[in-house]
Enzyme design. Structure first.
Site, short mmCIF file in Angstrom:
data_model
loop_
_atom_site.label_atom_id
_atom_site.label_comp_id
_atom_site.label_asym_id
_atom_site.label_seq_id
_atom_site.Cartn_x
_atom_site.Cartn_y
_atom_site.Cartn_z
N ASP A 67 0.83 -1.22 0.21
CA ASP A 67 -0.16 0.06 0.00
C ASP A 67 0.76 1.54 -0.08
O ASP A 67 1.79 1.25 0.03
CB ASP A 67 -0.91 -0.04 1.38
CG ASP A 67 -0.33 -0.31 2.48
OD1 ASP A 67 0.75 -0.36 2.80
OD2 ASP A 67 -1.02 -1.28 3.09
N ASN A 139 -6.96 -3.41 14.59
CA ASN A 139 -7.99 -3.61 14.53
C ASN A 139 -9.08 -4.59 12.98
O ASN A 139 -9.55 -5.14 12.12
CB ASN A 139 -8.75 -2.10 13.73
CG ASN A 139 -8.16 -2.05 12.71
OD1 ASN A 139 -7.42 -2.58 12.16
ND2 ASN A 139 -9.28 -0.89 11.48
N HIS A 141 -6.51 -5.62 10.09
CA HIS A 141 -6.70 -4.85 8.85
C HIS A 141 -5.30 -4.98 8.23
O HIS A 141 -4.06 -5.58 9.77
CB HIS A 141 -6.07 -3.16 8.26
CG HIS A 141 -5.39 -2.59 9.16
ND1 HIS A 141 -5.88 -0.76 9.13
CD2 HIS A 141 -3.81 -2.49 9.09
CE1 HIS A 141 -4.45 -0.94 9.74
NE2 HIS A 141 -3.44 -1.78 9.65
N GLU A 146 -9.34 -2.26 5.48
CA GLU A 146 -10.35 -2.20 6.55
C GLU A 146 -11.15 -2.48 7.29
O GLU A 146 -12.12 -3.41 6.36
CB GLU A 146 -10.54 -0.39 6.84
CG GLU A 146 -9.10 0.42 7.26
CD GLU A 146 -7.76 0.60 8.19
OE1 GLU A 146 -8.30 -0.14 9.25
OE2 GLU A 146 -7.58 2.05 7.88
C1 GLP Z 1 -0.16 0.34 9.17
C2 GLP Z 1 -0.13 -0.93 7.50
C3 GLP Z 1 0.09 -2.44 7.98
C4 GLP Z 1 0.83 -2.58 8.76
C5 GLP Z 1 0.31 -1.80 10.14
C6 GLP Z 1 0.54 -2.99 11.18
O1 GLP Z 1 -1.43 0.35 8.53
N1 GLP Z 1 -1.12 -0.09 6.22
O2 GLP Z 1 0.57 -3.11 6.07
O3 GLP Z 1 0.66 -4.11 9.10
O4 GLP Z 1 0.24 -0.40 9.16
O5 GLP Z 1 1.27 -1.32 11.78
P1 GLP Z 1 2.63 -1.68 12.83
O6 GLP Z 1 3.77 -3.31 12.24
O7 GLP Z 1 3.49 -0.72 12.32
O8 GLP Z 1 1.74 -1.99 14.35
#
Ligand code: GLP
Length: 270
Positions: A67, A139, A141, A146
């Site tokens: 993304d 959450n 995702h 989402e």
């Molecule tokens: C972001 C990304 C995800 C990622 C998530 C968790 O929003 N788009 O791909 O898995 O956050 O991030 P973290 O590893 O910092 O908890």
């Protein structure tokens, strides 16, 4: 699903690096799906270390990121392109031309729609993703899919949830514009990958991890879509595994897997 519970976050990074290394050994020109967020940083550090020790080469690798934010330039210090350059690409021998991050800094809705279609096309032309690395949001995702995302979704524009905006606030200055839209691979796009490798560490992920593995398949928990994939490896630390009701079974199952592997019988834990 293969569920591997390890003592610490650094064990998760080592284990995941072994899976990536194994993939590159089988196929030097693998197509890797990459993720951002804090979780995969330790994995990327380990891959850099192994590259520097000449144990790994990314010369023929092609990569596709999950993304990218809409509304900030690719050179912004919080863009996912910058993240990938600074946490991985600048330190390994990947050809930067072979690295793809969704093109999201575009002025019109139509341009974004076209970009999404191009991204899907590029993945298909590369032969599909061999190994997709994933994190998980608190959450539930994956990518920026989402809760309420269609389980069949393809690359598209998504509005970020309040919880995600809140969780990612820490990366932006208080008076700075924080993106609330993103271009993300869809859940259907992710499920097309041949192997999914989801990493989760820390107690703040425990509830999302439980819902992903033991909850019902639901658009409300996008990561639960991994239940539909025949080759999904979920590598988590003890803290992230804290709420799993069948934790002992997963650990027992992993022990059986290594025993069976030694006898040459092999084992599948899908
Ligand atoms: C972001 C990304 C995800 C990622 C998530 C968790 O929003 N788009 O791909 O898995 O956050 O991030 P973290 O590893 O910092 O908890």
């Amino acid at each position: 699903m293969r569920i591997v519970i390890l003592p610490s976050a650094s064990d998760v990074a080592q284990f995941a690096a072994d899976i990536v290394a194994n993939q590159l050994e089988i196929k030097a020109d693998s197509v890797l799906g990459l993720a951002t967020g804090s979780t995969p940083v330790a994995l990327y550090d380990e891959l850099i270390t192994r590259y520097q020790a000449e144990q790994l080469s990314f010369k023929e690798v092609v990569s596709f990121n999950l993304d990218e934010y809409i509304g900030i330039s690719v050179t912004h210090n919080q863009s996912y392109r910058t993240f990938m350059n600074q946490h991985l690409f600048e330190f390994i021998n990947i050809d930067i031309q072979n690295t793809h991050v969704p093109e999201a800094n575009l002025p019109t809705k139509q341009a974004l729609l076209n970009s999404a279609v191009r991204y899907e096309k590029s993945i298909a032309e590369a032969g599909g993703i061999d190994l997709q690395i994933l994190g998980i949001g608190i959450n539930g995702h994956i990518g920026f899919n989402e809760p309420s995302s269609s389980l069949a979704s393809r690359t598209r524009v998504k509005t970020l949830s309040q919880s995600t905006i809140e969780a990612n606030k820490r990366f932006f200055n208080e008076d700075e514009f924080q993106p609330y839209l993103a271009l993300t691979m869809g859940i259907g796009t992710i499920l097309d990958s041949r192997h999914l490798l989801l990493l989760a560490t820390g107690e703040n992920k425990a509830s999302a991890v439980r819902a992903m593995i033991e909850g019902p398949l639901s658009a409300m928990v996008p990561a639960s879509a991994l239940q539909q994939h025949v080759n999904a490896s979920i590598i988590i630390d003890q803290a992230a595994a804290a709420q799993l009701s069948l934790k002992k079974y997963y650990q027992w199952s992993e022990r059986q897997r290594s025993m069976l592997a030694q006898t040459g019988l092999g084992s599948t834990n899908e």
